[in-house]
Scaffold this motif. Structure first.
Motif, PDB file in Angstrom:
ATOM      1  N   VAL A 101     -22.442 -28.678 -14.834  1.00 36.10           N
ATOM      2  CA  VAL A 101     -21.086 -28.973 -14.370  1.00 36.10           C
ATOM      3  C   VAL A 101     -20.845 -30.473 -14.246  1.00 36.10           C
ATOM      4  CG1 VAL A 101     -20.957 -26.772 -13.153  1.00 36.10           C
ATOM      5  CG2 VAL A 101     -21.703 -28.825 -11.910  1.00 36.10           C
ATOM      6  N   ALA A 102     -21.873 -31.283 -14.494  1.00 38.82           N
ATOM      7  CA  ALA A 102     -21.746 -32.738 -14.415  1.00 38.82           C
ATOM      8  C   ALA A 102     -22.847 -33.367 -15.249  1.00 38.82           C
ATOM      9  CB  ALA A 102     -21.857 -33.222 -12.969  1.00 38.82           C
ATOM     10  N   VAL A 103     -22.577 -34.586 -15.724  1.00 38.55           N
ATOM     11  CA  VAL A 103     -23.588 -35.350 -16.447  1.00 38.55           C
ATOM     12  C   VAL A 103     -23.742 -36.697 -15.759  1.00 38.55           C
ATOM     13  CG1 VAL A 103     -23.197 -34.230 -18.671  1.00 38.55           C
ATOM     14  CG2 VAL A 103     -21.850 -36.258 -18.066  1.00 38.55           C
ATOM     15  N   ALA A 104     -24.919 -37.280 -15.895  1.00 41.57           N
ATOM     16  CA  ALA A 104     -25.180 -38.592 -15.307  1.00 41.57           C
ATOM     17  C   ALA A 104     -25.242 -39.642 -16.404  1.00 41.57           C
ATOM     18  CB  ALA A 104     -26.491 -38.573 -14.526  1.00 41.57           C
ATOM     19  N   GLY A 105     -24.755 -40.833 -16.078  1.00 41.53           N
ATOM     20  CA  GLY A 105     -24.761 -41.942 -17.021  1.00 41.53           C
ATOM     21  C   GLY A 105     -23.354 -42.348 -17.410  1.00 41.53           C
ATOM     22  N   ASP A 106     -23.171 -43.618 -17.710  1.00 43.86           N
ATOM     23  CA  ASP A 106     -21.852 -44.136 -18.078  1.00 43.86           C
ATOM     24  C   ASP A 106     -21.440 -43.634 -19.453  1.00 43.86           C
ATOM     25  OD1 ASP A 106     -21.655 -45.567 -15.739  1.00 43.86           O
ATOM     26  OD2 ASP A 106     -22.547 -47.391 -16.586  1.00 43.86           O
ATOM     27  N   LEU A 107     -20.241 -43.059 -19.531  1.00 46.72           N
ATOM     28  CA  LEU A 107     -19.654 -42.652 -20.805  1.00 46.72           C
ATOM     29  C   LEU A 107     -18.652 -43.727 -21.212  1.00 46.72           C
ATOM     30  CD1 LEU A 107     -19.110 -38.852 -20.047  1.00 46.72           C
ATOM     31  CD2 LEU A 107     -21.031 -39.934 -21.238  1.00 46.72           C
ATOM     32  N   ARG A 108     -18.954 -44.437 -22.286  1.00 50.11           N
ATOM     33  CA  ARG A 108     -18.168 -45.604 -22.658  1.00 50.11           C
ATOM     34  C   ARG A 108     -17.130 -45.317 -23.745  1.00 50.11           C
ATOM     35  NH1 ARG A 108     -20.592 -49.745 -20.105  1.00 50.11           N
ATOM     36  NH2 ARG A 108     -22.801 -49.517 -19.531  1.00 50.11           N
ATOM     37  N   ARG A 109     -17.245 -44.191 -24.413  1.00 54.89           N
ATOM     38  CA  ARG A 109     -16.257 -43.836 -25.440  1.00 54.89           C
ATOM     39  C   ARG A 109     -15.142 -43.002 -24.784  1.00 54.89           C
ATOM     40  NH1 ARG A 109     -18.075 -44.846 -30.551  1.00 54.89           N
ATOM     41  NH2 ARG A 109     -20.329 -45.190 -30.790  1.00 54.89           N
ATOM     42  N   PRO A 110     -13.894 -43.472 -24.830  1.00 52.39           N
ATOM     43  CA  PRO A 110     -12.806 -42.726 -24.182  1.00 52.39           C
ATOM     44  C   PRO A 110     -12.683 -41.284 -24.671  1.00 52.39           C
ATOM     45  CG  PRO A 110     -12.084 -44.943 -24.722  1.00 52.39           C
ATOM     46  CD  PRO A 110     -13.431 -44.776 -25.356  1.00 52.39           C
ATOM     47  N   ALA A 111     -12.888 -41.049 -25.964  1.00 51.14           N
ATOM     48  CA  ALA A 111     -12.758 -39.690 -26.492  1.00 51.14           C
ATOM     49  C   ALA A 111     -13.821 -38.770 -25.912  1.00 51.14           C
ATOM     50  CB  ALA A 111     -12.857 -39.711 -28.020  1.00 51.14           C
ATOM     51  N   VAL A 112     -15.008 -39.314 -25.676  1.00 54.21           N
ATOM     52  CA  VAL A 112     -16.092 -38.517 -25.088  1.00 54.21           C
ATOM     53  C   VAL A 112     -15.817 -38.260 -23.612  1.00 54.21           C
ATOM     54  CG1 VAL A 112     -18.546 -38.511 -24.499  1.00 54.21           C
ATOM     55  CG2 VAL A 112     -17.798 -39.311 -26.749  1.00 54.21           C
TER      56      VAL A 112
END
Length: 212
Positions: A118-129
């Protein structure tokens, strides 16, 4: 609408003993109560009931958000690129547009949901992702160091259930109704077998994955 989700065993995830024949009462996107199924059913006789086999647990956190969603490509079955994520040179050979990253992430999110994530850890830097993650109600949590081991969809590989739980099931009204159900007899079996036995994943009251 009120919905009662009941399973053979409810795991709270905060040190309390697990509850055989337990259930959660969901109203809209939030928990209204957690307790024995018989008690909740008697108090809310008009509630819809969903019965699940196995263990109902809090939702799980996958520590490999960027690795699985921004450094891997999840092929569309129509592309004839196989079914496993593409990384490294195979990924570099692809023409990756923002739209393609978004579609890949949506497929990756579905595979995460199928593991009770239900959640992921770490910075997601791509807006589409990031959009693909947040649209289903998943959260992206901060992490302070790279997690050990190779990235995997199953958050229980190399981790205990207690380590993988995002937030315990608390009987507080108003808390987001977010949880998962695994067709296994108990916590020990879940830790041993991993999260591939997930039969349901619910985020904010929405049944987003169901295998039954």
């Amino acid at each position: 609408m009120l919905t009662i989700h009941t399973a053979d065993l409810v795991v709270f995830g905060d040190g309390r003993p697990s509850l055989p024949g337990g259930a959660v009462l969901v109203e809209g996107r939030a928990f209204a109560a957690v307790g024995a199924y018989e008690d909740l059913a008697a108090a809310h006789p008009t509630a819809r009931v969903r019965r699940w086999p196995g263990v109902l647990t809090p939702g799980l956190l996958n520590p490999h958000g960027p690795e699985l969603l921004e450094r891997s490509y999840h092929p569309d079955p129509r592309e004839d690129l196989g079914s496993e994520p593409l990384t490294g040179e195979a990924l570099s050979a692809l023409d990756m547009t923002d739209a393609r990253w978004g579609a890949s992430a949506r497929r990756g999110v579905q595979r995460l949901l199928a593991h009770g994530v239900v959640a992921v850890a770490g910075d997601l830097r791509r807006p589409a992702v990031a959009d693909a993650v947040h649209r289903v109600g998943m959260t992206s949590e901060e992490r302070f160091e790279d997690p050990p081991g190779p990235p995997a969809f199953d958050p229980l590989i190399g981790r205990s259930l207690a380590e993988a739980i995002l937030t315990p099931l608390l009987p507080h009204m108003g808390m987001d109704a977010t949880f998962a159900v695994f067709d296994l007899p108990d916590e020990a079996a879940l830790t041993k077998s991993g999260a591939t036995a997930c039969v349901a994943t619910v985020i904010q009251g929405r049944l987003l994955h169901r295998r039954r």
